[in-house]
Design a protein around this motif. Structure first.
Motif, PDB file in Angstrom:
ATOM      1  N   LEU A 153       8.466  -0.384   5.257  1.00  0.00           N
ATOM      2  CA  LEU A 153       8.869   0.722   6.129  1.00  0.00           C
ATOM      3  C   LEU A 153       9.796   1.732   5.450  1.00  0.00           C
ATOM      4  CD1 LEU A 153       9.410  -1.070   9.572  1.00  0.00           C
ATOM      5  CD2 LEU A 153       7.596   0.531   8.945  1.00  0.00           C
ATOM      6  N   MET A 191       0.421  -8.761   8.465  1.00  0.00           N
ATOM      7  CA  MET A 191       0.631  -9.752   7.401  1.00  0.00           C
ATOM      8  C   MET A 191       2.083 -10.210   7.388  1.00  0.00           C
ATOM      9  SD  MET A 191      -1.505  -7.945   4.281  1.00  0.00           S
ATOM     10  CE  MET A 191      -1.927  -9.397   3.303  1.00  0.00           C
ATOM     11  N   ALA A 236       4.906 -12.639  -1.481  1.00  0.00           N
ATOM     12  CA  ALA A 236       4.760 -11.804  -2.680  1.00  0.00           C
ATOM     13  C   ALA A 236       3.682 -10.739  -2.461  1.00  0.00           C
ATOM     14  CB  ALA A 236       4.421 -12.671  -3.892  1.00  0.00           C
ATOM     15  N   MET A 237       2.615 -11.122  -1.770  1.00  0.00           N
ATOM     16  CA  MET A 237       1.553 -10.148  -1.480  1.00  0.00           C
ATOM     17  C   MET A 237       2.053  -9.025  -0.577  1.00  0.00           C
ATOM     18  SD  MET A 237      -1.769 -12.520  -0.777  1.00  0.00           S
ATOM     19  CE  MET A 237      -2.846 -12.944  -2.135  1.00  0.00           C
ATOM     20  N   ASP A 275       4.260  -6.639  -2.585  1.00  0.00           N
ATOM     21  CA  ASP A 275       3.550  -5.787  -3.541  1.00  0.00           C
ATOM     22  C   ASP A 275       2.730  -4.717  -2.818  1.00  0.00           C
ATOM     23  OD1 ASP A 275       2.701  -4.887  -6.057  1.00  0.00           O
ATOM     24  OD2 ASP A 275       0.871  -6.076  -5.924  1.00  0.00           O
ATOM     25  N   LEU A 276       1.959  -5.129  -1.835  1.00  0.00           N
ATOM     26  CA  LEU A 276       1.167  -4.156  -1.076  1.00  0.00           C
ATOM     27  C   LEU A 276       2.076  -3.152  -0.370  1.00  0.00           C
ATOM     28  CD1 LEU A 276      -1.426  -6.617   0.509  1.00  0.00           C
ATOM     29  CD2 LEU A 276      -2.004  -4.734  -1.036  1.00  0.00           C
ATOM     30  N   GLU A 300       5.050  -6.346 -11.401  1.00  0.00           N
ATOM     31  CA  GLU A 300       4.408  -7.206 -12.396  1.00  0.00           C
ATOM     32  C   GLU A 300       4.768  -8.672 -12.174  1.00  0.00           C
ATOM     33  OE1 GLU A 300       6.031  -4.347 -12.943  1.00  0.00           O
ATOM     34  OE2 GLU A 300       4.323  -3.091 -13.510  1.00  0.00           O
ATOM     35  N   ARG A 317       2.825  -9.919  -9.082  1.00  0.00           N
ATOM     36  CA  ARG A 317       1.409 -10.162  -9.374  1.00  0.00           C
ATOM     37  C   ARG A 317       1.250 -11.405 -10.253  1.00  0.00           C
ATOM     38  NH1 ARG A 317      -0.648  -3.785  -9.726  1.00  0.00           N
ATOM     39  NH2 ARG A 317      -0.180  -3.415  -7.532  1.00  0.00           N
ATOM     40  N   GLY A 318       2.229 -11.651 -11.101  1.00  0.00           N
ATOM     41  CA  GLY A 318       2.207 -12.876 -11.890  1.00  0.00           C
ATOM     42  C   GLY A 318       2.322 -14.113 -10.999  1.00  0.00           C
ATOM     43  N   ILE A 364       1.378 -14.301  -7.877  1.00  0.00           N
ATOM     44  CA  ILE A 364       0.110 -14.428  -7.151  1.00  0.00           C
ATOM     45  C   ILE A 364      -0.965 -15.023  -8.061  1.00  0.00           C
ATOM     46  CG2 ILE A 364      -1.731 -13.128  -5.986  1.00  0.00           C
ATOM     47  CD1 ILE A 364       0.618 -11.088  -5.256  1.00  0.00           C
ATOM     48  N   ALA A 365      -0.993 -14.554  -9.312  1.00  0.00           N
ATOM     49  CA  ALA A 365      -1.980 -15.091 -10.260  1.00  0.00           C
ATOM     50  C   ALA A 365      -1.763 -16.587 -10.472  1.00  0.00           C
ATOM     51  CB  ALA A 365      -1.894 -14.342 -11.591  1.00  0.00           C
TER      52      ALA A 365
END
Lengths: 346, 382
Positions: free
Chosen positions: B257, B295, B314-315, B318-319, B369, B372-373, B375-376
């Motif tokens: 937000l 989400m 984490a998603m 990032d989103l 980064e 995303r790490g 999440i990977a």
């Protein structure tokens, strides 16, 4: 949405797992009607999923029916399962008997004329899923009322077409009598565009789940420069974004299915979900193909059954822009002071 | 991919009742706040406002009553937080104490610490800053060098913390420091401390933001003595204590937000009859926000159900950061603007603020980064 929530969904998943393999997908892709597979689905009761048990159906809730739609997307089921489910729902809503065979819905391009000899249903409905194989169910309005008309397969003149995924999308031209037992007045607006958009949204989420799993598995298996693709940071980062989009699609699919009940739909929630997933569809397909390399765009490899469906489905029943505009107009009308409260009601 | 499942959220009636109450309060309390001020969200500092939230029982509302809380559900608190942020309320003063350190004290603190801190945080009278980053430790928290050395009756701290938001106007710092420099595990041997900012040997110097605003600081510790009772939780367990709170930090409405004020400005400019392009731009951002909010609420519900949604969090972050950064850029293209600091036009002034702060959205609380790490790794790729 990714896990079956009841026994019917569980059994449906097993059936698709056993029966909807590469052979079925390849033969449908080559233009064949998967008749045997349809017969098994029909014997299981999927076309009648939304019909109450005392009328011979499975009596599933709308939510569970969307679970089936999700599985149809996840397995790229090349048959009009969701269309027939919805057609039977519409028939019983109007008080007409449900039917066993494959059906399609017509709700665009048709009108009622009233010559001597009685009312007729006329017009051409474009891009009808499996129109050539289906008995149509039409929903049409005149100045006063709206009607549901159960037509026979022979009553439509078919001009064949296919979408990007080789799924039949035919134009059906109708000129049919509306005075018989096959016509009923429909007391409520069945909101078919919204319901179909919600179904496609859920199917896309299902297809994306498969694409995500395939891409991750491929990256772990495929080796280049002496190590699996999954060990490259650049690949990890793009697959992480892919996983995010698969996840957001599953959440949007929850929103879409929660926005549909037997009696009403919440348009803004469906619009948000369909358009958001449609936007993600292009990204998901692009990343999956990028990770897969050349094998991903070969006909023998199964990725394209899913990516080509995404490229098709995102444009069916309202593309991103048309739904975004509809949301934007509703928000603008409500005004800046009501923006947040409108958003929290989606 | 089953690691990434989001359960369907629901909002209890108590939360929806609270929403009505909060909206009524905010429409009065914030009526003079400009759109550009609203854009400051959790950078906006107003101690009187924080105390007024405390007086209503809206700080630490999930905590036990004996520590000043209201024993309400995390879903109630979620509604409060999203209403505060959407309205652009100045929540910075109490933000870290209420969101982060308070829950840590409740979970890991001694009885004495809980009684000493929680009621004051809940009244909006006790503010914390978070001492984690250092000159040579940004994303790599395990590399911190600030050292709290055991001594008689406590610890002696030496080292430097950097990018410490609000250090200059906080009562306490929640300090992350090494207590064992010989630990084999580079994440091991770290501990958390509750540090009174008036302790001798602490020197605070401003690090002006690129706009000249003063939020960040450098905090130098030179032979700072901390008594034994400043230790939070268990010595050597700092890493696991800190990471256990990350799902709370990464999934909230504060993570998508930040640019909401610009969307309000877009709707103002559009008026009741927007062009198709304007409607589509607004509708797209609303759709993105609606899905992210779903989400984020799902993560809140999973936290409330004692599940571990760290990957989902984490998603969301990032989103959310991607969207927060996109909004001002879309706004300026669809509604031609001349962004200027203090501009008389609401949207122009808001965009000037957001465009300059947007780079921080994908850095604070875990970089793009790093997320995303994570999440990977959750997907089994590393």
């Amino acid at each position: 949405m990714s896990k079956p929530e009841n026994a019917v969904l569980d059994a449906t998943e097993r059936l698709f797992l056993e029966r909807c393999g590469d052979e079925v997908l390849a033969s449908a892709n080559a233009g064949s009607w998967s008749g045997e597979f349809w017969d098994e689905l029909a014997a299981f009761g999927l076309p009648m999923a939304l019909v109450s048990e005392d009328q011979g159906g499975l009596g599933l809730s709308m939510g569970d029916a969307y679970g089936i739609a999700q599985l149809c997307g996840q397995f790229a089921v090349p048959l009009p399962v969701v269309e027939t489910m919805l057609a039977n729902w519409l028939l019983t809503l109007a008080g007409l008997p449900a039917r066993d065979g494959p059906q399609c819905l017509l709700f665009e391009g048709l009108s009622v004329i009233n010559p001597t000899g009685g009312r007729r249903l006329v017009g051409t409905c474009p891009t009808v899923p499996w129109g050539r194989n289906c008995a149509p169910v039409a929903w049409v309005q005149d100045a006063e009322l709206s009607y549901v008309v159960a037509l026979d397969k022979s009553q439509g003149e078919v001009a064949e077409g296919i979408n990007i995924a080789n799924e039949p999308r035919d134009a059906l031209t109708i000129d049919a009598d509306m005075t018989g037992q096959n016509v009923a007045v429909c007391a409520v607006d069945p909101a078919l565009t919204e319901r179909c958009a919600a179904l496609r949204c859920v199917q896309m989420a299902g297809a994306m789940a498969t694409i995500g799993e395939m891409s991750i598995a491929f990256a772990m298996e495929r080796e280049q420069f002496g190590r699996p693709l999954a060990k490259f940071q650049a690949i990890q980062q793009s697959l992480a974004v892919l996983a995010e989009q698969v996840a957001l699609a599953s959440v949007a699919a929850q929103m879409a299915s929660g926005a549909v009940s037997a009696s009403s739909v919440q348009t803004l929630a469906i619009a948000s979900a369909k358009a958001r997933v449609g936007e993600a569809a292009g990204d998901v397909a692009a990343t999956a193909h990028q990770v897969h390399g050349a094998i991903g765009f070969s006909e023998e490899y199964r990725l394209h059954y899913f990516t080509r469906r995404l490229w098709s489905w995102r444009d069916e029943f309202g593309n991103e822009t048309s739904w975004f505009e509809q949301i934007g107009r509703a928000i603008a009308k409500a005004g800046p002071d009501r923006l947040w409260s409108e958003l929290t009601e989606i | 991919m089953n690691n990434f499942e989001f359960t369907r959220p629901s909002s209890p009636q108590t939360a929806e009742d609270l929403r009505v109450e909060v909206r009524a309060f905010l429409s009065e309390a914030l009526k003079d706040r400009t759109l550009a001020q609203q854009a400051q969200t959790w950078n906006g500092y107003d101690a009187a406002f924080s105390r007024s939230l405390g007086a209503r029982g809206w700080l630490g509302m999930t905590w036990p009553k004996k520590y000043g809380g209201q024993e309400r559900s995390a879903l109630d608190r979620y509604v409060l937080i999203e209403e505060l942020l959407a309205a652009g309320a100045p929540v910075s003063a109490h933000w870290f104490a209420e969101r982060q350190t308070g829950p840590s004290i409740l979970r890991f603190g001694t009885q004495e610490q809980r009684e000493a801190f929680l009621p004051r945080i809940a009244r909006g009278e006790c503010y914390f800053c978070i001492g984690m980053s250092e000159p040579d430790s940004g994303s790599d928290l395990a590399s911190v060098r600030t050292y709290a050395k055991r001594t008689d009756g406590g610890y002696v701290v030496n080292g430097t913390k950097l990018w410490t938001t609000n250090a200059h106007r906080s009562d306490y710092m929640c300090l992350y420091a090494k207590t064992d420099t010989k630990s084999e595990d580079r994440r091991g041997g770290a501990s958390q401390f509750l540090v009174d900012m008036k302790t001798p040997g602490i020197k605070i110097s401003p690090i002006p933001f690129l706009t000249g605003e003063h939020h960040f600081n450098e905090v130098a510790f030179v032979d700072v003595f901390l008594p034994d009772n400043a230790l939070l939780g268990t010595e050597g367990q700092g890493w696991s204590q800190v990471t256990s709170e990350l799902s709370f930090e990464r999934s909230g409405p504060d993570r998508f937000l930040s640019s909401f004020a610009a969307l309000i400005g877009m709707v103002q400019r559009a008026g009741p009859s927007p062009t198709p392009a304007q409607a589509a731009a607004i509708g797209r951002l609303v759709a993105h926000l609606a899905v992210l909010r779903q989400m984020s609420r799902s993560v809140a519900a999973m936290l409330e159900a004692d599940l571990d949604p760290s990957l989902q969090a984490a998603m969301v972050k990032d989103l959310g950061a991607v969207l927060e950064q996109e909004i001002p850029d879309i706004a300026r293209r669809v509604f031609p603007s001349r962004p200027g600091i203090g501009a008389s036009d609401d949207l122009d002034a808001t965009l000037a603020y957001l465009i300059q702060h947007a780079p921080s959205f994908s850095l604070r609380g875990g970089t793009r980064e790093i997320l995303r790490g994570i999440i990977a790794r959750g997907a089994g790729l590393r």
